[in-house]
Scaffold this motif. Structure first.
Motif, mmCIF file in Angstrom:
data_model
loop_
_atom_site.group_PDB
_atom_site.id
_atom_site.type_symbol
_atom_site.label_atom_id
_atom_site.label_comp_id
_atom_site.label_asym_id
_atom_site.label_seq_id
_atom_site.Cartn_x
_atom_site.Cartn_y
_atom_site.Cartn_z
ATOM 1 N N LEU A 128 0.838 -1.206 0.000
ATOM 2 C CA LEU A 128 0.000 0.000 0.000
ATOM 3 C C LEU A 128 0.869 1.251 0.000
ATOM 4 C CD1 LEU A 128 -2.720 1.459 0.235
ATOM 5 C CD2 LEU A 128 -2.604 1.133 2.713
ATOM 6 N N PHE A 129 1.933 1.249 0.794
ATOM 7 C CA PHE A 129 2.815 2.410 0.861
ATOM 8 C C PHE A 129 3.470 2.672 -0.498
ATOM 9 C CE2 PHE A 129 7.125 4.095 1.377
ATOM 10 C CZ PHE A 129 6.850 5.287 2.025
ATOM 11 N N ILE A 130 4.016 1.627 -1.112
ATOM 12 C CA ILE A 130 4.687 1.787 -2.416
ATOM 13 C C ILE A 130 3.689 2.232 -3.477
ATOM 14 C CG2 ILE A 130 5.884 0.546 -4.263
ATOM 15 C CD1 ILE A 130 7.101 -1.239 -2.079
ATOM 16 N N TYR A 131 2.495 1.640 -3.433
ATOM 17 C CA TYR A 131 1.476 2.006 -4.426
ATOM 18 C C TYR A 131 1.065 3.465 -4.282
ATOM 19 C CZ TYR A 131 -2.950 2.299 -6.889
ATOM 20 O OH TYR A 131 -3.969 2.692 -7.730
ATOM 21 N N ASN A 132 0.870 3.917 -3.047
ATOM 22 C CA ASN A 132 0.469 5.309 -2.834
ATOM 23 C C ASN A 132 1.534 6.283 -3.329
ATOM 24 O OD1 ASN A 132 -2.127 5.106 -1.736
ATOM 25 N ND2 ASN A 132 -1.333 4.632 0.295
ATOM 26 N N VAL A 133 2.798 5.943 -3.125
ATOM 27 C CA VAL A 133 3.879 6.790 -3.638
ATOM 28 C C VAL A 133 3.782 6.897 -5.153
ATOM 29 C CG1 VAL A 133 6.376 6.999 -3.928
ATOM 30 C CG2 VAL A 133 5.439 6.338 -1.705
ATOM 31 N N ALA A 134 3.584 5.760 -5.819
ATOM 32 C CA ALA A 134 3.501 5.748 -7.276
ATOM 33 C C ALA A 134 2.230 6.441 -7.772
ATOM 34 C CB ALA A 134 3.549 4.310 -7.788
ATOM 35 N N PHE A 135 1.087 6.101 -7.162
ATOM 36 C CA PHE A 135 -0.198 6.643 -7.598
ATOM 37 C C PHE A 135 -0.233 8.167 -7.465
ATOM 38 C CE2 PHE A 135 -4.550 8.023 -6.687
ATOM 39 C CZ PHE A 135 -5.260 7.449 -7.733
ATOM 40 N N PHE A 136 0.130 8.656 -6.274
ATOM 41 C CA PHE A 136 0.060 10.095 -6.053
ATOM 42 C C PHE A 136 1.218 10.828 -6.736
ATOM 43 C CE2 PHE A 136 -2.816 8.680 -2.677
ATOM 44 C CZ PHE A 136 -3.864 9.558 -2.894
ATOM 45 N N GLY A 137 2.286 10.114 -7.056
ATOM 46 C CA GLY A 137 3.332 10.716 -7.885
ATOM 47 C C GLY A 137 2.812 11.022 -9.281
ATOM 48 N N VAL A 138 2.043 10.093 -9.854
ATOM 49 C CA VAL A 138 1.425 10.323 -11.162
ATOM 50 C C VAL A 138 0.400 11.445 -11.077
ATOM 51 C CG1 VAL A 138 -0.018 9.282 -12.959
ATOM 52 C CG2 VAL A 138 1.819 7.949 -11.916
#
Length: 426
Positions: A114-124
Motif C-alpha cells: 500500500l505504501f509503495i502504491y500510494n507513492v507511485a499513484f500520487f506521484g502520477v
C-alpha cells in the motif's frame, strides 16, 4: 471534453455503487436506476452549470456570497479540504489499491505494498496536476479510449452472456426501489465534487484560449449534457452487470465486479478490472487536488500553486495509509453536514434566475438546511446526539433529505418577509 467531464467524475465508488444496486434491486433495477441517475448524474451536472453561471473564473465562494462573504469562505475551505486531501483524494488511492492491486499481493506484504502504491499513484497525480489543461489533453487522448474499451468489453459480455436472470429484489429495493436509488446516487457525493471540479474545468477552458464567459458557459453546458448521457449509459451497463450476476455470492459492488471479471475472463479479467478502477480514480484525484491547490493559492497568493499541490498530494498519500474503514467513519458525519448545504445553494442559484432570491431568502434557506444537516451529522457520529427526531419526524429523513421540507417552508416565509421589506422601503 464531454467524455473527459465524465471521467473526472467517474471514481471507484461510481463503479461500485451501480453494481451493488443492480445486485440487490434485481427485477427492480431499472426503477432504482431512475432514482440513482437523478442524484448521481443530474445534480452533479447542475453543480457545474451553477458555478459557471455565478462565476466566470470558477470561484466556488460566489455560490454562497449572498449568505455572507465570511460564510462563503469558511464553507468553501471546509468543502475543499473535506472532498480533497482529507477524504475523497486519499480514498482514490486506497480504493484503487484494494481493488486493483491487493488481490494480487500476499497478505503479509499488504502494508508495504500500500505504501509503495500510494507513492507511485500520487506521484502520477502530482505530475498530471502540475498542468491541468495539459492533463485534459493527455488523459483524453491516451487513457480515455483504454478505459472505454475495457468497460465496454465487460458490459457487452454481460449483456450477450448473462450469468443469471434478474432475481427478486432484496432489502430496501423491494418496496421503494426508486427512492432507494435516489439515496444510493446521493451517496456518491458527486454533487459536492462538481463545484470543486468546476474550478479546474473553467480554468482549463480558459487555458485553451476561450476567455468569453458566455462561450465558456455554452461549452460547459454542452459538455455537461454529453457527460450526463455517457455516465448514464455506463451506470446502466454496470447496474446490468450486477443484476445479471446476482446468483454469485457477493458482499458489495466491488466483490460483484471482481467475481464477474473472474467468471468471464479468469485472472486476466481481475487484472483488467483493476486497471478500470485505477484509471477511474486517477482523474478524480487530479481534479480534486489541483482544484484545492488552485483555491488555496488564490487565498494565499504568496504561496505557489506548485507548493500547495505538493503539500496536498503528500498529505493525501499519508492519509491513504490509514485504512478505508477509518476514513469512511470520519467522512460520513462531515459530508452529512456539507452536502445538503451545497445542494441548497445550487438549487437557489437556478431558482434565482426566475424568482429573485435576495440575502434574506438565502440566509433563511441555508440557515435551516445547515441546522437540520448539522443534526444529521451529529447523529451519524453518535446516534444519541439526535436532537430533532425525538420531537418531530421529518419527511424523507430515511433518504438523507430531511432538510428539504424545512428549507422549502423557511424559503417561502423568507421570500414573504423580503417582499414586505421591499414594500416598506418604498
Amino acid at each position: 471534453m464531454g467524455l473527459w467531464f465524465s471521467l473526472v467524475f467517474f471514481g471507484a465508488g461510481n463503479l461500485i455503487f451501480p453494481a451493488g444496486l443492480g445486485g440487490e434491486a434485481g427485477e427492480n433495477t431499472w426503477s432504482a436506476m431512475a432514482g440513482f441517475l437523478i442524484t448521481g448524474v443530474a445534480l452533479p451536472v447542475l453543480g457545474l452549470v451553477a458555478i459557471a453561471n455565478v462565476s466566470g473564473d470558477g470561484n466556488t465562494e460566489k455560490l454562497a456570497q449572498k449568505v455572507h462573504p465570511f460564510f462563503a469562505t469558511i464553507l468553501t475551505i471546509i468543502t475543499y479540504l473535506s472532498i480533497g486531501p482529507l477524504m475523497a483524494a486519499p480514498r482514490t488511492g486506497l480504493v484503487s489499491f484494494e481493488i486493483g492491486v491487493a488481490p494480487f499481493l500476499n497478505q503479509a506484504y499488504s502494508a508495504i505494498g500500500l505504501f509503495i502504491y500510494n507513492v507511485a499513484f500520487f506521484g502520477v497525480v502530482y505530475y498530471l496536476a502540475l498542468h491541468p489543461s495539459k492533463f485534459v489533453d493527455r488523459f483524453g487522448k491516451v487513457v480515455t479510449p483504454v478505459l472505454l474499451i475495457i468497460l465496454g468489453v465487460f458490459i457487452l459480455t454481460s449483456i450477450l452472456n448473462p450469468i443469471s436472470d434478474f432475481q427478486p429484489p432484496q432489502g430496501q429495493y423491494v418496496n421503494a426501489p426508486f427512492f432507494s436509488g435516489v439515496k444510493e446516487g446521493y451517496l456518491t457525493m458527486d454533487t459536492i465534487v462538481s463545484i470543486i471540479f468546476a474550478t479546474i474545468i473553467i480554468n482549463a477552458i480558459k487555458e485553451i484560449g476561450e476567455f468569453n464567459q458566455t462561450a465558456r458557459k455554452n461549452i460547459i453546458l454542452k459538455a455537461g449534457v454529453i457527460s450526463a448521457i455517457f455516465l448514464s449509459l455506463v451506470y446502466l451497463g454496470i447496474a446490468y452487470i450486477g443484476a445479471s450476476s446476482s446468483t454469485l455470492s457477493f458482499t458489495s459492488g466491488a466483490d460483484t465486479l471482481s467475481e464477474v471479471a473472474n467468471n468471464y475472463f479468469g485472472l486476466p479479467g481481475n487484472f483488467l478490472f483493476g486497471l478500470v478502477v485505477i484509471f477511474a480514480c486517477l482523474p478524480t484525484a487530479v481534479g480534486l487536488l489541483s482544484s484545492c491547490a488552485w483555491y488555496f493559492n488564490k487565498l494565499f497568493p504568496s504561496i505557489s500553486y506548485k507548493f500547495f499541490l505538493l503539500f496536498f498530494v503528500v498529505f493525501s498519500a499519508t492519509v491513504a495509509n490509514i485504512g478505508l474503514e477509518k476514513l469512511i467513519q470520519f467522512s460520513v458525519p462531515v459530508l452529512n453536514v456539507v452536502y445538503p448545504v451545497i445542494i441548497a445553494l445550487i438549487l437557489l442559484s437556478f431558482i434565482n434566475k426566475y424568482i429573485t432570491c435576495d440575502e434574506i431568502v438565502y440566509r433563511g434557506v441555508v440557515g435551516m438546511t445547515l441546522l437540520v444537516s448539522l443534526n444529521d451529522g451529529l447523529t451519524a457520529f453518535n446516534p444519541n446526539w439526535d436532537y430533532i427526531n425525538p420531537f418531530v419526524t421529518l419527511p424523507f429523513s430515511d433518504l438523507g433529505f430531511s432538510w428539504i421540507l424545512p428549507a422549502v417552508i423557511v424559503g417561502v416565509i423568507a421570500k414573504g418577509v423580503s417582499l414586505m421589506v421591499i414594500h416598506l422601503k418604498k
